[in-house]
Design a protein around this motif. Structure first.
Motif, mmCIF file in Angstrom:
data_model
loop_
_atom_site.group_PDB
_atom_site.id
_atom_site.type_symbol
_atom_site.label_atom_id
_atom_site.label_comp_id
_atom_site.label_asym_id
_atom_site.label_seq_id
_atom_site.Cartn_x
_atom_site.Cartn_y
_atom_site.Cartn_z
ATOM 1 N N PRO A 39 -17.056 9.945 9.314
ATOM 2 C CA PRO A 39 -16.842 9.592 10.718
ATOM 3 C C PRO A 39 -15.465 8.966 10.877
ATOM 4 C CG PRO A 39 -18.236 7.976 9.650
ATOM 5 C CD PRO A 39 -18.050 9.078 8.656
ATOM 6 N N SER A 40 -14.879 9.116 12.046
ATOM 7 C CA SER A 40 -13.587 8.478 12.294
ATOM 8 C C SER A 40 -13.720 6.974 12.107
ATOM 9 C CB SER A 40 -13.119 8.775 13.724
ATOM 10 O OG SER A 40 -12.992 10.164 13.917
ATOM 11 N N THR A 41 -12.638 6.359 11.665
ATOM 12 C CA THR A 41 -12.614 4.928 11.404
ATOM 13 C C THR A 41 -11.440 4.309 12.138
ATOM 14 O OG1 THR A 41 -13.547 5.294 9.197
ATOM 15 C CG2 THR A 41 -12.511 3.166 9.602
ATOM 16 N N ASP B 241 -13.802 13.213 -2.312
ATOM 17 C CA ASP B 241 -15.154 12.866 -1.862
ATOM 18 C C ASP B 241 -15.238 11.474 -1.255
ATOM 19 O OD1 ASP B 241 -16.571 15.268 -3.044
ATOM 20 O OD2 ASP B 241 -15.710 14.413 -4.852
ATOM 21 N N ALA B 242 -14.223 10.649 -1.478
ATOM 22 C CA ALA B 242 -14.279 9.255 -1.048
ATOM 23 C C ALA B 242 -13.599 9.077 0.299
ATOM 24 C CB ALA B 242 -13.595 8.369 -2.097
ATOM 25 N N HIS B 243 -14.255 8.349 1.184
ATOM 26 C CA HIS B 243 -13.657 8.074 2.485
ATOM 27 C C HIS B 243 -12.423 7.189 2.306
ATOM 28 C CE1 HIS B 243 -13.122 6.776 6.627
ATOM 29 N NE2 HIS B 243 -14.007 7.668 6.994
ATOM 30 N N PRO B 244 -11.327 7.467 3.024
ATOM 31 C CA PRO B 244 -10.150 6.593 2.951
ATOM 32 C C PRO B 244 -10.510 5.148 3.291
ATOM 33 C CG PRO B 244 -9.620 8.614 4.121
ATOM 34 C CD PRO B 244 -11.108 8.623 3.921
ATOM 35 N N VAL B 245 -9.885 4.231 2.575
ATOM 36 C CA VAL B 245 -10.123 2.805 2.788
ATOM 37 C C VAL B 245 -8.880 2.197 3.430
ATOM 38 C CG1 VAL B 245 -10.571 0.594 1.674
ATOM 39 C CG2 VAL B 245 -11.701 2.657 0.844
ATOM 40 N N ALA B 246 -9.060 1.533 4.572
ATOM 41 C CA ALA B 246 -7.939 0.941 5.302
ATOM 42 C C ALA B 246 -7.758 -0.515 4.909
ATOM 43 C CB ALA B 246 -8.177 1.040 6.808
ATOM 44 N N VAL B 247 -6.508 -0.883 4.620
ATOM 45 C CA VAL B 247 -6.167 -2.286 4.342
ATOM 46 C C VAL B 247 -4.767 -2.534 4.895
ATOM 47 C CG1 VAL B 247 -5.422 -1.646 2.018
ATOM 48 C CG2 VAL B 247 -5.842 -4.045 2.560
ATOM 49 N N ASP B 248 -4.656 -3.527 5.788
ATOM 50 C CA ASP B 248 -3.396 -3.807 6.475
ATOM 51 C C ASP B 248 -2.887 -2.532 7.145
ATOM 52 O OD1 ASP B 248 -3.485 -6.465 5.688
ATOM 53 O OD2 ASP B 248 -2.485 -6.045 3.789
ATOM 54 N N GLU B 249 -1.713 -2.042 6.750
ATOM 55 C CA GLU B 249 -1.145 -0.833 7.355
ATOM 56 C C GLU B 249 -1.112 0.316 6.355
ATOM 57 O OE1 GLU B 249 2.597 -1.928 8.996
ATOM 58 O OE2 GLU B 249 1.711 -3.294 10.466
ATOM 59 N N ARG B 250 -2.099 0.324 5.453
ATOM 60 C CA ARG B 250 -2.164 1.356 4.427
ATOM 61 C C ARG B 250 -3.568 1.942 4.342
ATOM 62 N NH1 ARG B 250 0.380 -2.416 -0.195
ATOM 63 N NH2 ARG B 250 -0.743 -3.927 1.072
#
Length: 262
Positions: free
Chosen positions: A66-68, A109-118
Motif C-alpha cells: 500500500p502507498s505510504t 519483496d520488502a516494503h521500502p522503509v522511510a526514515v527522515d528524507e531517505r
C-alpha cells in the motif's frame, strides 16, 4: 515517462456506502491495495481520488505494497511500489500524479522503509539501497553476502540499521557510512523469517518460523555490556503456529499473532 499502455484511459468503478462523513480527517488521504491496483481514498467520505495498476507479487511470499505517506511531506506525498516494473514511485497523495520513479532493476519483496528524507529498499540480490525522497535518486547502496527478503529496521537514536538476511545472519550496519558494524549469527533457515523484526525498548525481536506448526521469537539485546558483543541473542521464546505479520509494539509491550490463533 509513464509505463507504456495500449489502454488510452481507465475509469475506476466503485460502490460506496456512507452513513455519515468521518470527522477530524478533512483533507487527509488513505491508501489501499486490492486486486493488483493501488487506490487513494478521501478519508472523510471514502471517495476514490485515484487508482493505479501495480501488478501482483511473483510468489507466495510476496506482499502487497500500500502507498505510504512520506515523512516531512505533511501528508502531501506518498511512496508506492510498482510490482509490474520493479519500481519505487513517489506520488502526489491527492491526485496520484507521479513526482518521480526509481527503477530498482530487480525483484524485491520488502516494503521500502522511510526514515527522515531517505528510503531504504532491500533486494533479492543482497543490495540495500538508499533513495533520496526529494530527488528520487539513489545516493548509495550496501551489498550484502546473501538475499534480502525482509525490510530493515532502523534505530535512529544510535545510527544503526538491522537487516535480517535470508538465512543464518543478522547484519548491523551504520546508517551514515553504510559500513557493516557486526554480523550476528542466528542460524535461521532460508524462508523462515517472513516478517520485519521489531524494536521493543532496548531489544530487537526476530520471529522465526522454525517448525511445521511452531515458531520462535529471537530476542536480541542492543546495548553493549562489559566485554559482550553490542548486539547479542539473549532469549528464545516458543510460539504455537507461524508468525507471518510483524508484531505490534506499544511502549515496552508487544503483541504477536500466529496462524494457530495464539
Amino acid at each position: 515517462a509513464e509505463t507504456h499502455t495500449d489502454v488510452p484511459a481507465a475509469v475506476a468503478l466503485v460502490k460506496r456506502t456512507t452513513n455519515a462523513a468521518v470527522s477530524g480527517v478533512d483533507g487527509r488521504v488513505i491508501f489501499a491495495v486490492a486486486e493488483g491496483a493501488a487506490y487513494g481514498l478521501e478519508a472523510a467520505s471514502g471517495k476514490v481520488l485515484w487508482r493505479r495498476y501495480v501488478g501482483f507479487a511473483s510468489d507466495g511470499r510476496g506482499v502487497s505494497f500500500p502507498s505510504t505517506a512520506v515523512p516531512k511531506s505533511g501528508g502531501n506525498h506518498c511512496v508506492l511500489v510498482d510490482w509490474e516494473d520493479n519500481q519505487v514511485l513517489q506520488l502526489e497523495a491527492a491526485t496520484g500524479k507521479t513526482i518521480w520513479r526509481f527503477p530498482v532493476g530487480e525483484r524485491f519483496d520488502a516494503h521500502p522503509v522511510a526514515v527522515d528524507e531517505r528510503l531504504l529498499v532491500a533486494t533479492r540480490s543482497g543490495r540495500l539501497l538508499t533513495i533520496d525522497t526529494g530527488s528520487g535518486t539513489a545516493s548509495r547502496y550496501v551489498q550484502l553476502s546473501q538475499e534480502l527478503r525482509v525490510a530493515p529496521v532502523i534505530q535512529t537514536n544510535s545510527d544503526r540499521i538491522y537487516q535480517i538476511g535470508e538465512h543464518s545472519s543478522l547484519f548491523v550496519i551504520s546508517m551514515e557510512s553504510g559500513e557493516a558494524k557486526q554480523v550476528v549469527y542466528l542460524g535461521h533457515e532460508p524462508g523462515s523469517v517472513v516478517c520485519r523484526p521489531v524494536l521493543v525498548s532496548g531489544y530487537l525481536v526476530v520471529a522465526e518460523n522454525d517448525g511445521v506448526e511452531s515458531s520462535t521469537l529471537n530476542v536480541l539485546a542492543l546495548v553493549a555490556e562489559d566485554d559482550k558483543p553490542p548486539v547479542r541473542l539473549i532469549q528464545r521464546i516458543s510460539v504455537r503456529g507461524h508468525v507471518s505479520t510483524s508484531p505490534s509494539v506499544w511502549g515496552p509491550r508487544m503483541m504477536v499473532v500466529s496462524d494457530q490463533g495464539d
